[in-house]
Design a protein around this motif. Structure first.
Motif, mmCIF file in Angstrom:
data_model
loop_
_atom_site.group_PDB
_atom_site.id
_atom_site.type_symbol
_atom_site.label_atom_id
_atom_site.label_comp_id
_atom_site.label_asym_id
_atom_site.label_seq_id
_atom_site.Cartn_x
_atom_site.Cartn_y
_atom_site.Cartn_z
ATOM 1 N N MET A 1 22.884 8.773 -5.004
ATOM 2 C CA MET A 1 23.024 8.110 -3.726
ATOM 3 C C MET A 1 21.656 8.083 -3.029
ATOM 4 O O MET A 1 20.937 9.077 -3.023
ATOM 5 N N PHE A 2 21.359 6.939 -2.416
ATOM 6 C CA PHE A 2 20.090 6.737 -1.726
ATOM 7 C C PHE A 2 20.337 6.220 -0.306
ATOM 8 O O PHE A 2 21.335 5.549 -0.052
ATOM 9 N N VAL A 3 19.386 6.546 0.575
ATOM 10 C CA VAL A 3 19.488 6.126 1.974
ATOM 11 C C VAL A 3 18.172 5.482 2.394
ATOM 12 O O VAL A 3 17.093 6.026 2.140
ATOM 13 N N LEU A 4 18.274 4.327 3.038
ATOM 14 C CA LEU A 4 17.114 3.628 3.576
ATOM 15 C C LEU A 4 17.044 3.869 5.073
ATOM 16 O O LEU A 4 18.044 3.731 5.779
ATOM 17 N N SER A 5 15.867 4.236 5.565
ATOM 18 C CA SER A 5 15.617 4.345 6.998
ATOM 19 C C SER A 5 14.642 3.247 7.383
ATOM 20 O O SER A 5 13.666 2.994 6.674
ATOM 21 N N VAL A 6 14.919 2.602 8.512
ATOM 22 C CA VAL A 6 14.068 1.535 9.025
ATOM 23 C C VAL A 6 13.633 1.943 10.433
ATOM 24 O O VAL A 6 14.474 2.196 11.293
ATOM 25 N N VAL A 7 12.323 2.031 10.647
ATOM 26 C CA VAL A 7 11.800 2.422 11.956
ATOM 27 C C VAL A 7 11.088 1.224 12.574
ATOM 28 O O VAL A 7 10.167 0.666 11.977
ATOM 29 N N LYS A 8 11.535 0.855 13.762
ATOM 30 C CA LYS A 8 10.925 -0.269 14.475
ATOM 31 C C LYS A 8 9.625 0.184 15.124
ATOM 32 O O LYS A 8 9.406 1.378 15.317
ATOM 33 N N PRO A 9 8.754 -0.746 15.516
ATOM 34 C CA PRO A 9 7.516 -0.363 16.185
ATOM 35 C C PRO A 9 7.808 0.320 17.526
ATOM 36 O O PRO A 9 8.838 0.032 18.160
ATOM 37 N N PRO A 10 6.927 1.206 17.974
ATOM 38 C CA PRO A 10 7.128 1.862 19.272
ATOM 39 C C PRO A 10 7.114 0.843 20.409
ATOM 40 O O PRO A 10 6.445 -0.180 20.332
ATOM 41 N N GLU A 11 7.859 1.155 21.460
ATOM 42 C CA GLU A 11 7.894 0.312 22.649
ATOM 43 C C GLU A 11 7.271 1.063 23.819
ATOM 44 O O GLU A 11 7.380 2.283 23.903
ATOM 45 N N VAL A 67 6.512 2.875 3.753
ATOM 46 C CA VAL A 67 5.684 1.679 3.667
ATOM 47 C C VAL A 67 5.980 0.851 4.907
ATOM 48 O O VAL A 67 7.105 0.803 5.379
ATOM 49 N N THR A 68 4.939 0.243 5.468
ATOM 50 C CA THR A 68 5.097 -0.575 6.663
ATOM 51 C C THR A 68 4.937 -2.042 6.292
ATOM 52 O O THR A 68 4.027 -2.418 5.563
ATOM 53 N N CYS A 69 5.849 -2.857 6.802
ATOM 54 C CA CYS A 69 5.854 -4.284 6.514
ATOM 55 C C CYS A 69 6.431 -5.007 7.713
ATOM 56 O O CYS A 69 7.501 -4.633 8.203
ATOM 57 N N GLU A 70 5.744 -6.028 8.220
ATOM 58 C CA GLU A 70 6.205 -6.806 9.374
ATOM 59 C C GLU A 70 6.454 -5.927 10.595
ATOM 60 O O GLU A 70 7.330 -6.191 11.391
ATOM 61 N N GLY A 71 5.709 -4.831 10.710
ATOM 62 C CA GLY A 71 5.865 -3.932 11.842
ATOM 63 C C GLY A 71 6.971 -2.907 11.670
ATOM 64 O O GLY A 71 7.110 -2.004 12.486
ATOM 65 N N LEU A 72 7.766 -3.031 10.620
ATOM 66 C CA LEU A 72 8.826 -2.071 10.347
ATOM 67 C C LEU A 72 8.322 -1.046 9.339
ATOM 68 O O LEU A 72 7.590 -1.385 8.417
ATOM 69 N N THR A 73 8.726 0.204 9.509
ATOM 70 C CA THR A 73 8.390 1.238 8.541
ATOM 71 C C THR A 73 9.658 1.584 7.776
ATOM 72 O O THR A 73 10.693 1.876 8.387
ATOM 73 N N PHE A 74 9.583 1.535 6.460
ATOM 74 C CA PHE A 74 10.725 1.804 5.596
ATOM 75 C C PHE A 74 10.515 3.132 4.881
ATOM 76 O O PHE A 74 9.409 3.464 4.480
ATOM 77 N N ARG A 75 11.611 3.861 4.699
ATOM 78 C CA ARG A 75 11.582 5.138 3.986
ATOM 79 C C ARG A 75 12.850 5.225 3.148
ATOM 80 O O ARG A 75 13.935 4.875 3.611
ATOM 81 N N ILE A 76 12.710 5.698 1.920
ATOM 82 C CA ILE A 76 13.854 5.882 1.031
ATOM 83 C C ILE A 76 13.989 7.376 0.738
ATOM 84 O O ILE A 76 13.012 8.038 0.408
ATOM 85 N N ASP A 77 15.217 7.882 0.905
ATOM 86 C CA ASP A 77 15.502 9.290 0.626
ATOM 87 C C ASP A 77 16.776 9.393 -0.194
ATOM 88 O O ASP A 77 17.608 8.488 -0.191
ATOM 89 N N LYS A 78 16.919 10.522 -0.875
ATOM 90 C CA LYS A 78 18.186 10.812 -1.540
ATOM 91 C C LYS A 78 19.179 11.192 -0.446
ATOM 92 O O LYS A 78 18.819 11.801 0.552
#
Length: 135
Positions: A1-11, A67-78
């Motif tokens: 099982m894997f989980v994706l986290s998406v972090v938006k740019p700071p406001e 990894v950051t793409c289009e201002g979003l930061t993506f992270r993959i974890d178990k």
């Protein structure tokens, strides 16, 4: 099982952006779709082929990497070691951030402070856009 986290740019004054932790998926390949739609939601004008290329790049990162793409930061974890969003500010909380960070209701280091005199909820330590009164 894997989980994706998406972090938006700071406001505002916040140092960290608000995080969204996606539903766990059994196969790593299904993360590709989650990344694709996060990118398309962020930039509706993005060409589908470009979104595919970026999603493929995110899909290939190592577990625990970002990894950051289009201002979003993506992270993959178990799934067994997945982060969560701070219930107070939305900052991504990794299970090893502090000794009480593993439960899903644990605050980030900017909202929960170990020092009695340290002010909590500061923008430079959390995803709060402005200073918030301490709890």
């Amino acid at each position: 099982m894997f989980v994706l986290s998406v972090v938006k740019p700071p406001e505002g004054e916040a140092k960290y952006g608000k995080a969204e932790v996606c539903e766990p998926v059994a196969e790593r390949g299904k993360l590709f779709t989650q990344v694709y739609w996060a990118l398309r939601e962020r930039n509706g004008w993005m060409h589908p082929e470009v979104a595919n290329k970026h999603a493929e790049g995110v899909y290939l990162i190592d577990t625990g990497s970002t990894v950051t793409c289009e201002g979003l930061t993506f992270r993959i974890d178990k799934a067994e070691n997945a982060p969560h969003a701070c219930p107070c500010c939305g900052r991504l909380v990794l299970p090893d951030d502090h000794s009480f960070a593993a439960p899903r209701d644990a605050d980030c280091l900017g909202c929960f402070t170990w020092e009695v005199d340290a002010p909590a909820h500061l923008p430079q330590n959390s995803a709060h856009a402005v200073k918030k009164e301490s709890k």
